[in-house]
Design a protein around this motif. Structure first.
Motif, PDB file in Angstrom:
ATOM      1  N   ALA A   1       0.833  -1.207   0.000  1.00 37.68           N
ATOM      2  CA  ALA A   1       0.000   0.000   0.000  1.00 37.68           C
ATOM      3  C   ALA A   1       0.866   1.256   0.000  1.00 37.68           C
ATOM      4  O   ALA A   1       0.553   2.246  -0.677  1.00 37.68           O
ATOM      5  CB  ALA A   1      -0.927  -0.017   1.209  1.00 37.68           C
ATOM      6  N   ARG A   2       1.965   1.198   0.761  1.00 37.44           N
ATOM      7  CA  ARG A   2       2.862   2.360   0.829  1.00 37.44           C
ATOM      8  C   ARG A   2       3.497   2.642  -0.531  1.00 37.44           C
ATOM      9  O   ARG A   2       3.619   3.809  -0.950  1.00 37.44           O
ATOM     10  CB  ARG A   2       3.959   2.116   1.875  1.00 37.44           C
ATOM     11  N   LYS A   3       3.916   1.606  -1.241  1.00 39.47           N
ATOM     12  CA  LYS A   3       4.531   1.791  -2.548  1.00 39.47           C
ATOM     13  C   LYS A   3       3.522   2.333  -3.563  1.00 39.47           C
ATOM     14  O   LYS A   3       3.872   3.167  -4.408  1.00 39.47           O
ATOM     15  CB  LYS A   3       5.124   0.475  -3.043  1.00 39.47           C
ATOM     16  N   LYS A   4       2.277   1.888  -3.462  1.00 42.04           N
ATOM     17  CA  LYS A   4       1.244   2.399  -4.361  1.00 42.04           C
ATOM     18  C   LYS A   4       1.021   3.883  -4.120  1.00 42.04           C
ATOM     19  O   LYS A   4       0.895   4.669  -5.066  1.00 42.04           O
ATOM     20  CB  LYS A   4      -0.055   1.616  -4.137  1.00 42.04           C
ATOM     21  N   HIS A   5       1.006   4.274  -2.840  1.00 46.44           N
ATOM     22  CA  HIS A   5       0.828   5.689  -2.515  1.00 46.44           C
ATOM     23  C   HIS A   5       2.063   6.499  -2.901  1.00 46.44           C
ATOM     24  O   HIS A   5       1.945   7.666  -3.312  1.00 46.44           O
ATOM     25  CB  HIS A   5       0.546   5.852  -1.014  1.00 46.44           C
ATOM     26  N   LEU A   6       3.250   5.905  -2.792  1.00 47.09           N
ATOM     27  CA  LEU A   6       4.487   6.593  -3.165  1.00 47.09           C
ATOM     28  C   LEU A   6       4.453   7.029  -4.622  1.00 47.09           C
ATOM     29  O   LEU A   6       4.947   8.115  -4.966  1.00 47.09           O
ATOM     30  CB  LEU A   6       5.691   5.684  -2.908  1.00 47.09           C
ATOM     31  N   ALA A   7       3.869   6.216  -5.485  1.00 47.48           N
ATOM     32  CA  ALA A   7       3.768   6.573  -6.897  1.00 47.48           C
ATOM     33  C   ALA A   7       2.951   7.854  -7.060  1.00 47.48           C
ATOM     34  O   ALA A   7       3.288   8.733  -7.871  1.00 47.48           O
ATOM     35  CB  ALA A   7       3.144   5.429  -7.691  1.00 47.48           C
ATOM     36  N   LYS A   8       1.885   7.994  -6.261  1.00 49.92           N
ATOM     37  CA  LYS A   8       1.070   9.217  -6.306  1.00 49.92           C
ATOM     38  C   LYS A   8       1.850  10.404  -5.758  1.00 49.92           C
ATOM     39  O   LYS A   8       1.752  11.527  -6.273  1.00 49.92           O
ATOM     40  CB  LYS A   8      -0.218   9.026  -5.519  1.00 49.92           C
ATOM     41  N   GLU A   9       2.638  10.167  -4.704  1.00 49.36           N
ATOM     42  CA  GLU A   9       3.444  11.249  -4.137  1.00 49.36           C
ATOM     43  C   GLU A   9       4.468  11.755  -5.145  1.00 49.36           C
ATOM     44  O   GLU A   9       4.712  12.960  -5.251  1.00 49.36           O
ATOM     45  CB  GLU A   9       4.148  10.769  -2.868  1.00 49.36           C
ATOM     46  N   LYS A  10       5.081  10.826  -5.878  1.00 48.35           N
ATOM     47  CA  LYS A  10       6.069  11.223  -6.878  1.00 48.35           C
ATOM     48  C   LYS A  10       5.430  12.025  -8.007  1.00 48.35           C
ATOM     49  O   LYS A  10       5.999  13.004  -8.481  1.00 48.35           O
ATOM     50  CB  LYS A  10       6.793   9.984  -7.427  1.00 48.35           C
ATOM     51  N   GLU A  11       4.229  11.627  -8.412  1.00 59.14           N
ATOM     52  CA  GLU A  11       3.529  12.377  -9.447  1.00 59.14           C
ATOM     53  C   GLU A  11       3.157  13.769  -8.942  1.00 59.14           C
ATOM     54  O   GLU A  11       3.286  14.759  -9.670  1.00 59.14           O
ATOM     55  CB  GLU A  11       2.267  11.623  -9.876  1.00 59.14           C
ATOM     56  N   PHE A  12       2.720  13.856  -7.684  1.00 60.36           N
ATOM     57  CA  PHE A  12       2.420  15.155  -7.080  1.00 60.36           C
ATOM     58  C   PHE A  12       3.670  16.033  -7.044  1.00 60.36           C
ATOM     59  O   PHE A  12       3.606  17.238  -7.333  1.00 60.36           O
ATOM     60  CB  PHE A  12       1.873  14.955  -5.664  1.00 60.36           C
ATOM     61  N   THR A  13       4.819  15.453  -6.699  1.00 60.13           N
ATOM     62  CA  THR A  13       6.069  16.216  -6.664  1.00 60.13           C
ATOM     63  C   THR A  13       6.406  16.762  -8.043  1.00 60.13           C
ATOM     64  O   THR A  13       6.817  17.918  -8.192  1.00 60.13           O
ATOM     65  CB  THR A  13       7.209  15.340  -6.139  1.00 60.13           C
ATOM     66  N   ARG A  14       6.232  15.936  -9.074  1.00 60.46           N
ATOM     67  CA  ARG A  14       6.500  16.399 -10.434  1.00 60.46           C
ATOM     68  C   ARG A  14       5.559  17.541 -10.825  1.00 60.46           C
ATOM     69  O   ARG A  14       5.986  18.534 -11.430  1.00 60.46           O
ATOM     70  CB  ARG A  14       6.372  15.233 -11.418  1.00 60.46           C
ATOM     71  N   LEU A  15       4.283  17.395 -10.465  1.00 61.68           N
ATOM     72  CA  LEU A  15       3.323  18.441 -10.778  1.00 61.68           C
ATOM     73  C   LEU A  15       3.621  19.719 -10.003  1.00 61.68           C
ATOM     74  O   LEU A  15       3.494  20.832 -10.530  1.00 61.68           O
ATOM     75  CB  LEU A  15       1.906  17.958 -10.463  1.00 61.68           C
ATOM     76  N   ARG A  16       4.044  19.559  -8.738  1.00 62.88           N
ATOM     77  CA  ARG A  16       4.391  20.726  -7.923  1.00 62.88           C
ATOM     78  C   ARG A  16       5.600  21.446  -8.513  1.00 62.88           C
ATOM     79  O   ARG A  16       5.630  22.683  -8.573  1.00 62.88           O
ATOM     80  CB  ARG A  16       4.671  20.305  -6.487  1.00 62.88           C
ATOM     81  N   ASP A  17       6.608  20.696  -8.957  1.00 63.53           N
ATOM     82  CA  ASP A  17       7.779  21.308  -9.579  1.00 63.53           C
ATOM     83  C   ASP A  17       7.391  22.057 -10.855  1.00 63.53           C
ATOM     84  O   ASP A  17       7.896  23.151 -11.132  1.00 63.53           O
ATOM     85  CB  ASP A  17       8.831  20.248  -9.898  1.00 63.53           C
TER      86      ASP A  17
END
Length: 241
Positions: A14-30
């Motif tokens: 579950a943590r790894k699945k959520h990590l993928a969303k966090e990484k996408e959010f980071t890219r969008l934030r950048d």
């Protein structure tokens, strides 16, 4: 306890699945940050004079020799203080004070990235200086009393504006009851000229309060139904102090 509890393997999946969303959010934030920096600037043509511990200073002077300036617009106007306002005759808004607590220890780091950070309110400087001493703050905090600065950057409103109806706040008509509103404005000085590059209000201020980032990490989250006003206090006013 009603929250789901699982084995370590399921927790990790579950943590790894959520990590993928966090990484996408980071890219969008950048990407959003890059686009913010690419926004056009506007020349500041009006001469604003603010009062600080060294007396009157122009907006250009409060850059303090640096090229970039961040101003937190704090709600503090003794003339309009009443039982409903989050500020009093001798203290800035308690929620704004929560935000300004964040400025105290980061200012020195920002200074070394060509950034001066400070606060501005409409209260007379004597009231600001007294409150600043009470809070133990050392960052620059100026009075814009007698200046159009707060009005021009959309965080102060005249009695007539409030009486007529919605005021222009956060780039849209907004129902507002007090003379002051919070915000942050960003300026750049280049070739002797000052430019306004960005301002943000309301939820745009969230990312500038590190305490909320920690709250967003913990299981209970922010745990507030109606914003910080329901729980936050000035840092010397919590009942257990």
């Amino acid at each position: 306890m009603t929250h789901e509890v699982v084995t370590h393997d399921k927790w990790l999946a579950a943590r790894k699945k959520h990590l993928a969303k966090e990484k996408e959010f980071t890219r969008l934030r950048d990407q959003l940050s890059r686009e913010r920096r690419e926004l056009p600037w506007e020349l500041v043509e009006k001469e604003y004079t603010l009062q600080g511990e060294d007396g009157p200073r122009t907006l250009a002077e409060i850059f303090d020799g640096r090229g970039q300036l961040v101003i937190y617009h704090a709600m503090f106007n003794p003339e309009s203080a009443d039982e409903h306002s989050p500020w009093t005759t001798d203290a800035a808004c308690f929620v704004c004070s929560f935000w300004m607590d964040n400025l105290e220890r980061i200012a020195v780091h920002l200074n070394h990235r060509d950034i001066t950070i400070g606060a501005v309110s409409r209260a007379p400087y004597q009231a600001i200086a007294a409150y600043k001493r009470r809070m133990g703050w050392t960052f620059p905090y100026y009075s814009s009393a007698g200046s159009d600065f707060n009005f021009d950057y959309g965080v102060s409103f005249t009695p007539d504006q409030l009486q007529v109806g919605p005021v222009e706040y956060n780039y849209r008509p907004t129902e507002w009851s007090g003379s002051e509103a919070p915000g942050i404005s960003v300026f750049l000085k280049e070739d002797g000229q000052v430019f306004h590059t960005y301002s943000t209000y309301e939820r745009g201020l969230d990312m500038l309060n590190v305490a909320y980032h920690y709250m967003d990490l913990v299981p209970k989250g922010r745990d507030e139904a109606d914003g910080a006003g329901e729980w936050v206090r000035r840092h010397d006013e919590y009942a257990d102090l």
